[in-house]
Design an enzyme around this catalytic site. Structure first.
Site, short mmCIF file in Angstrom:
data_model
loop_
_atom_site.label_atom_id
_atom_site.label_comp_id
_atom_site.label_asym_id
_atom_site.label_seq_id
_atom_site.Cartn_x
_atom_site.Cartn_y
_atom_site.Cartn_z
CE LYS A 153 -3.13 2.63 3.03
NZ LYS A 153 -3.79 2.67 4.35
CG ASP A 174 -5.46 8.25 4.18
OD1 ASP A 174 -6.35 8.80 3.49
OD2 ASP A 174 -5.69 7.32 4.97
CE LYS A 230 -6.38 9.19 7.50
NZ LYS A 230 -6.91 8.00 8.19
CG ASP A 255 -1.93 5.35 4.86
OD1 ASP A 255 -1.73 4.37 5.58
OD2 ASP A 255 -3.03 5.63 4.37
CG ASP A 267 -9.80 7.59 6.44
OD1 ASP A 267 -8.75 7.63 5.77
OD2 ASP A 267 -9.82 7.69 7.68
CD GLU A 326 -6.78 5.27 2.25
OE1 GLU A 326 -5.65 4.95 2.64
OE2 GLU A 326 -7.71 5.53 3.04
NE ARG A 364 -10.66 -1.28 3.78
CZ ARG A 364 -11.21 -1.44 4.97
NH1 ARG A 364 -12.37 -2.08 5.08
NH2 ARG A 364 -10.63 -0.97 6.06
#
Length: 501
Positions: A262, A267, A274, A285, A344, A346, A348
């Protein structure tokens, strides 16, 4: 970059700014660890007395400095605590941590001798790797006297009889340690400097340096290929997404591994923004992508007889007028549709595209690595990553591999009943959210939906240990840690040796 080398000379005869020895907690006071015999002799039998007077207890991570007596060429002696003394010797992780503490304490020194217990090749490697990782410092944005430079050179005194094995152990430590520090640099780089395009360029440069095959799919290629997950996450940013493939092949390989990372370079949460207090460290991230990148380069440097391909799913998750909305439906690579209930969640989505693409090459094993869920941090804390898999033996093997190299992990289940919440979308094949409880497991179950039939797959959720916000400890700095790199490398080594996953 700190240099590493070995010497067959006595520790007492080596000129350096400092000579590091290990001390432990014994039943009757501090005990000097093996490797410090010449130092003890120079102190004429009073070394433990001197260190005790200076406050040494042998506790793990403790450091005590003493001026060197006549007979030592080093300017001072640094005693580092190894914890409780054990009859069978010290665990490799204790040696790594002690070396890391010593290297960090000696920032600013030009040369230090690590006279810690290092009789076997494994011990030499542990001391060398711990020292290299402990010496790490990220100073890209510091001006002037922003801090002391890392110790310039670490020298390990070894016996002449095993010096060839010791040198090989140090070379291995250099390959793994330098790639871990490369991953740490990437995680620590500010997101205004590291975006999908610049990350891909860094990978391309490293690929040329190490003879790796690198392919980069830009936004046009992603549209043409139908990578809806990557495009859906990246559409809100002015920095478009990338899918980067980094391939290492060996002519004698009998196994093929795919590592999927990933790579959300920042993010914000997207439209599901967030809150303040949860976005300041979100440059980290992309730690999963950094880890798989570092692992494949390390595999090449070590010459492992296994084929390893890293897939870096790179995107920036930002809110804007063009961003994906909660309620949108994405058509993923491979054709499945996903209703986005929370932008959020995201990671996956980008991983799903990359997992399907990796599966098209029919690897024996796919392992994805991601800072995926806060739920995993709630379950396992800040220092342990979760291991999930569609095969129990694979999950056990990865958990064991992590333990062998000093990484904390814990096997986690994939309960079938948690799948239901994701499959109840009325308009798509799946939703990107499911039940709130067990969120880390739900994320794993989502990814499992995209693994091709017959391929073994595992998921490492490194959300906790990937970025350390507290004070440094052992060889772990503040900031990026390169979590999972050693586990991936060890697993690749085992597959190269013919081990069953």
């Amino acid at each position: 970059m700190t240099a590493l080398s070995v010497s067959t000379s006595s520790a007492a005869s080596l000129r350096a700014d400092a000579l590091v020895i290990g001390v432990a907690k014994g039943p009757k006071g501090i005990v000097v660890a093996p490797g410090a015999e010449a130092v003890a002799e120079a102190f004429e039998g009073k070394l433990t007395e001197v260190l005790g007077t200076l406050g040494a207890t042998g506790a793990e991570g403790e450091t005590v400095k003493a001026p060197s007596p006549a007979g030592l060429k080093a300017a001072l002696v640094l005693a580092v605590g190894l914890g409780d003394a054990a009859e069978g010797g010290f665990e490799l992780e204790a040696l790594r941590r002690a070396a890391g503490v010593a290297a960090r304490a000696l920032a600013g020194a030009k040369k230090a001798v690590l006279a810690l217990p290092a009789e076997s090749a494994d011990e030499v490697e542990a001391v060398a790797l711990g020292g290299l990782l402990g010496a790490y410092a990220f100073g890209t944005y510091k001006n002037g006297n922003g801090g002391k430079e890392p110790v310039g050179e670490l020298l390990l005194p070894v016996a002449r009889k095993g010096s060839k094995d010791a040198k090989a152990a140090v070379e291995r430590a250099l390959a793994v340690g330098e790639e871990m520090n490369r991953a740490r640099d990437l995680v620590n780089t500010a997101p205004n400097d590291l975006n999908p395009k610049s990350f891909a360029a860094i990978v391309q440069t490293a690929g040329k340096e190490h003879g790796l095959k690198v392919e980069v799919l830009d936004e046009k290629a992603l549209v043409k290929g139908g990578f809806g997950g990557l495009l859906g996450v990246g559409t809100g940013s002015v920095n478009p997404p990338r899918l980067v493939k980094v391939a290492y092949t060996h002519p004698k390989a009998r196994a093929s591994l795919a590592f999927v990372g990933k790579g959300i370079t920042y993010d914000s949460g997207g439209i599901s923004l967030k809150p303040a207090g949860h976005n300041e460290t979100m440059k980290c991230d992309m730690a999963g992508a950094a880890a798989v990148f570092a692992a494949v380069v390390a595999a090449k440097r070590l010459g492992l007889q296994v084929n390893v391909t890293a897939w870096l799913a790179l995107a920036e998750n930002m809110p804007s007028g063009s961003a994906t909305r909660p309620g949108d439906v994405l058509r993923m690579y491979g054709g499945k549709t996903v209703e986005v209930l929370n932008t959020d969640a995201e990671g996956r989505l980008v991983l799903a595209d990359a997992i399907v693409r990796a599966g098209e090459e029919n690897p024996d094993v796919i392992i994805d690595v991601a800072t995926l869920t806060g739920a995993m941090m709630m379950a396992l804390g800040n220092r342990t990553f979760g291991v999930m898999a569609n095969d129990d033996d694979l999950r056990t093997a990865l958990h064991a591999a992590a333990g062998e190299v000093g990484e904390q992990s814990w096997p986690m289940p994939l309960p079938a009943e948690l799948r239901k919440g994701m499959t109840e979308s009325t308009i798509a094949d799946l939703a990107n959210m499911g039940e709130r409880m067990g969120g880390g497991l739900v994320a794993g179950l989502f990814l499992k939906e995209f693994v091709a039939e017959g391929i073994e797959w595992a998921h490492l959720d490194i959300a906790g240990p990937a970025f350390h916000e507290g004070a440094p400890f052992g060889y772990t700095p503040k900031g990026g840690t390169a979590s999972a790199v050693r586990t991936l490398v060890r697993f690749a080594e085992q597959k190269a040796a013919g081990g069953k996953a």
